[in-house]
Design an enzyme around this catalytic site. Structure first.
Site, PDB file in Angstrom:
ATOM      1  N   ASP A  96       0.840  -1.187   0.000  1.00  9.78           N
ATOM      2  CA  ASP A  96       0.000   0.000   0.000  1.00  9.78           C
ATOM      3  C   ASP A  96       0.884   1.249   0.000  1.00  9.78           C
ATOM      4  O   ASP A  96       1.648   1.480   0.938  1.00  9.78           O
ATOM      5  CB  ASP A  96      -0.862  -0.045   1.279  1.00  9.78           C
ATOM      6  N   ASP A 196      -2.940   4.685  -2.345  1.00  5.17           N
ATOM      7  CA  ASP A 196      -3.885   5.352  -1.455  1.00  5.17           C
ATOM      8  C   ASP A 196      -4.338   6.698  -2.039  1.00  5.17           C
ATOM      9  O   ASP A 196      -3.503   7.461  -2.542  1.00  5.17           O
ATOM     10  CB  ASP A 196      -3.156   5.589  -0.121  1.00  5.17           C
ATOM     11  N   GLU A 246      -6.914   3.890  -5.287  1.00  4.16           N
ATOM     12  CA  GLU A 246      -8.090   4.263  -4.503  1.00  4.16           C
ATOM     13  C   GLU A 246      -8.501   5.661  -4.949  1.00  4.16           C
ATOM     14  O   GLU A 246      -7.732   6.611  -4.813  1.00  4.16           O
ATOM     15  CB  GLU A 246      -7.774   4.271  -3.006  1.00  4.16           C
ATOM     16  N   HIS A 320     -10.978  -1.615   5.191  1.00  2.51           N
ATOM     17  CA  HIS A 320     -10.693  -1.158   6.554  1.00  2.51           C
ATOM     18  C   HIS A 320     -11.319   0.198   6.871  1.00  2.51           C
ATOM     19  O   HIS A 320     -11.122   0.711   7.966  1.00  2.51           O
ATOM     20  CB  HIS A 320      -9.175  -1.083   6.726  1.00  2.51           C
ATOM     21  N   ASP A 321     -12.004   0.802   5.901  1.00  2.00           N
ATOM     22  CA  ASP A 321     -12.651   2.097   6.134  1.00  2.00           C
ATOM     23  C   ASP A 321     -14.172   2.002   6.136  1.00  2.00           C
ATOM     24  O   ASP A 321     -14.851   3.005   6.326  1.00  2.00           O
ATOM     25  CB  ASP A 321     -12.271   3.098   5.024  1.00  2.00           C
TER      26      ASP A 321
HETATM   27  C1  GLC Z   1      -7.438   6.104   2.485  1.00  2.00           C
HETATM   28  C2  GLC Z   1      -7.237   4.973   3.456  1.00  2.00           C
HETATM   29  C3  GLC Z   1      -7.655   5.441   4.819  1.00  2.00           C
HETATM   30  C4  GLC Z   1      -6.775   6.603   5.209  1.00  2.00           C
HETATM   31  C5  GLC Z   1      -6.797   7.697   4.139  1.00  2.00           C
HETATM   32  C6  GLC Z   1      -5.687   8.666   4.332  1.00  2.00           C
HETATM   33  O1  GLC Z   1      -8.759   6.469   2.341  1.00  2.00           O
HETATM   34  O2  GLC Z   1      -7.936   3.843   3.027  1.00  2.00           O
HETATM   35  O3  GLC Z   1      -7.601   4.417   5.771  1.00  2.00           O
HETATM   36  O4  GLC Z   1      -7.199   7.134   6.415  1.00  2.00           O
HETATM   37  O5  GLC Z   1      -6.638   7.188   2.839  1.00  2.00           O
HETATM   38  O6  GLC Z   1      -4.454   8.066   4.039  1.00  2.00           O
END
Ligand code: GLC
Ligand code: CA
Length: 547
Positions: A96, A196, A246, A320-321
């Site tokens: 990641d 990310d 993402e 995880h979010d």
């Molecule tokens: C993404 C991650 C999340 C994190 C954010 C900032 O959305 O999945 O867990 O808090 O980025 O890095």
């Protein structure tokens, strides 16, 4: 055809997966000890969320050193072993890469704070008076997106926590540093990457107030985003590796470009529109029943839109979010098994690459935390305050967190019915869901009809049938909100997928003619009518194939 079309990816949140040394925190050796289990799911890749050196204000998404391991999770030797042991089992590791920002503990930021010009230009510092931030932009975790540094008389941008400072991608030196991070892990044998919030990296030239929103329209899918991605991929030689971006609040048009192989950017994209259909007025912190018409419309738009233009979707409900899907769009009590399996079928038979988030394959539920001191997540704790300040009662605020907090997905993985669910020998850093006594790997291994064994079948079906990998997709029963149905076709073959989204029996507007089809998988053991399906039982899923 990239092999990721027949692949399924398993996501691990190391902190909550398996603790090998009894400190209550999951770790790398814990993951190694469970590789045979992961292999038994049939998945091809593991995406692990970050375990690099970090002060852990955002559980590792605040990176202090991209090339070293946080001792809480283990050592570099452990990570090398993880990569090797996974490879022995035919599983590739995806790491990641958090490249939109670094932790304010990163040495680059520390140098910037000391006034070093070179490193100040690694971040986004703006002039301004101590009482007026450069713009009115809001952090995604609540409050202003700017923080004032008195010693420099400047503000720095943080789209997330105040300890996560946004990097300045317009600076070629920054881009070069980040490429080196990729090269480093690629040399170690990592097989792919997850990037990310990568569509936020290209910031606008001019910083101005947003009078209609929180500022995101200025930096989401920003002006140089495609150029930056192409350069990163080309210069690190990862064109043929599996990559996923993402994408926060993105558009179909941009995701087509990100994932079209001809563009040489990424293999696929996560987008989150389908996970906002229960946000009232788009606000995560306002509860609403899921709008299934909207859900259907979104899947239809993205599935057909991506197919037409050669884009590729990452398919997922959980990470995880996100809260647990069975507690969200399913029924985590009366129909837990049925609805967990239905939601799995919904996703896994679509066009794209499915992701399974640890515990999803068991039908794990939201843990049901009842007190604020059970929460650990920075976003949840910030918003609890904000909700109270807005006039909500404690009870109302806790009810909202109980459904929306990211900690819903971070409760420890449920391995068995022993104390702490077999996750650790001592008290875990975050509470275990009370239902671990019966929702756990050991119990589900023994039950042929478990959610776990159903997931294994789905993963296997994608490997076996080209129509699942590559068939084109067309939607059915568009007018019927309760039903999510589609047909995949390839070289004269047909695959029909029928899902009842509700806990009631649903009469199909017109019967599904299925003479000559075989049933590939269903979450009811008593087969539905063989020739013509007139109704679907609560949360029923049926997958039919005609060769
Ligand atoms: C993404 C991650 C999340 C994190 C954010 C900032 O959305 O999945 O867990 O808090 O980025 O890095
Ligand atoms: Ca540990």
């Amino acid at each position: 055809m990239g092999n990721f079309k027949k692949s399924t990816i398993y996501q691990i949140y190391p902190k909550s997966f398996c603790d090998s040394n009894g400190d209550g925190i999951g770790d790398i050796r814990g993951i190694i000890s469970k590789l045979d289990y992961i292999k038994s799911l049939g998945v091809d890749y593991i995406w692990s969320t970050p375990f690099f050196v970090s002060p852990m204000n955002d559980n590792g998404y605040d990176v202090e050193d991209y090339k070293n391991i946080n001792p809480v999770f283990g050592t570099m030797e452990d990570v090398d072993e993880l990569i090797r042991e996974a490879e022995k089992r035919g599983i590739g590791l995806m790491f990641d890469m958090v490249f939109n920002h670094t932790s304010t503990h990163h040495e680059w930021f520390k140098k910037a704070l000391s006034g070093d010009k070179k490193y100040m230009d690694y971040y986004i510092f703006k002039e301004g008076e101590a009482d007026t931030p450069p713009t009115n932009w809001q952090s995604k975790f609540g409050g202003s997106a700017w923080e004032y540094v008195p010693s420099l008389k400047k503000w720095y941008l943080h789209l997330f926590d105040v300890t996560q400072a946004d990097l300045n991608w317009n600076n070629p030196e920054v881009r070069e540093e980040l490429k080196n991070v990729i090269r480093f892990w690629k040399d170690k044998g990592v097989k792919g990457f997850r990037f990310d919030v990568v569509n936020l990296i290209s910031k606008p030239d001019v910083y101005e107030d947003d009078n209609t929103g929180d500022g995101r329209r200025f930096y989401t899918d920003g002006p140089r985003i495609h150029e930056f991605l192409k350069e990163l991929v080309k210069d690190t030689g990862i064109e043929d590796m599996i990559t996923v971006g993402e994408m926060s609040s993105t558009s179909l048009e941009h995701c087509i470009r990100y994932s079209d192989p001809a563009e040489k950017e990424l293999s696929m994209c996560f987008n989150f529109h389908h996970l906002k259909v229960d946000y009232k007025d788009g606000n995560k912190w306002e509860l609403m029943e899921p709008d299934y018409d909207r859900l259907k419309e979104l899947f239809e738009t993205w599935q057909t839109g991506m197919e037409k233009k050669n884009g590729w979707n990452a398919l997922f409900w959980c990470n995880h979010d996100q809260p647990r899907i069975v507690s969200r769009f399913g029924d985590d009590k009366k129909y837990r098994k049925e609805s967990a399996k239905m939601l799995a079928t919904f996703i896994h038979m679509l066009r794209g690459t499915p992701y399974i988030y640890q515990g999803e394959e068991l039908g794990m539920t939201n843990p049901g935390y009842e007190k604020i001191d059970e929460y650990r997540d920075v976003e949840s704790i910030n918003y609890y305050r904000i909700l109270l300040d807005e006039g909500k009662t404690e009870e109302e605020a806790l009810n909202i967190l109980g459904q929306r907090s990211r900690d819903n997905s971070r409760s420890p993985m449920q391995w068995n019915s022993e104390k702490y669910a077999g996750f650790s020998e001592s008290e875990p850093w975050i509470g275990v869901a009370k239902n671990y006594k019966y929702i756990n790997v050991e119990a589900e291994e023994k039950d042929e009809d478990s959610v776990l064994n159903y997931y294994r079948k789905l993963v296997d079906l994608r490997k076996q049938y080209e129509i699942i990998q590559d068939g084109s997709v067309e939607f059915m029963y568009g007018e019927q909100s309760e039903v999510f149905a589609y047909k995949r076709t390839l070289d004269g073959q047909e695959l029909i997928v029928l899902n009842n989204l509700t806990g009631n029996e649903v009469l199909l507007q017109e019967p599904a003619d299925c003479k000559g089809y075989e049933c590939l998988i269903s979450n009811y053991d008593q087969e539905n009518d063989k020739n013509s399906i007139k109704a679907l039982r609560p949360y029923e899923s049926i997958v039919l194939l005609k060769l």
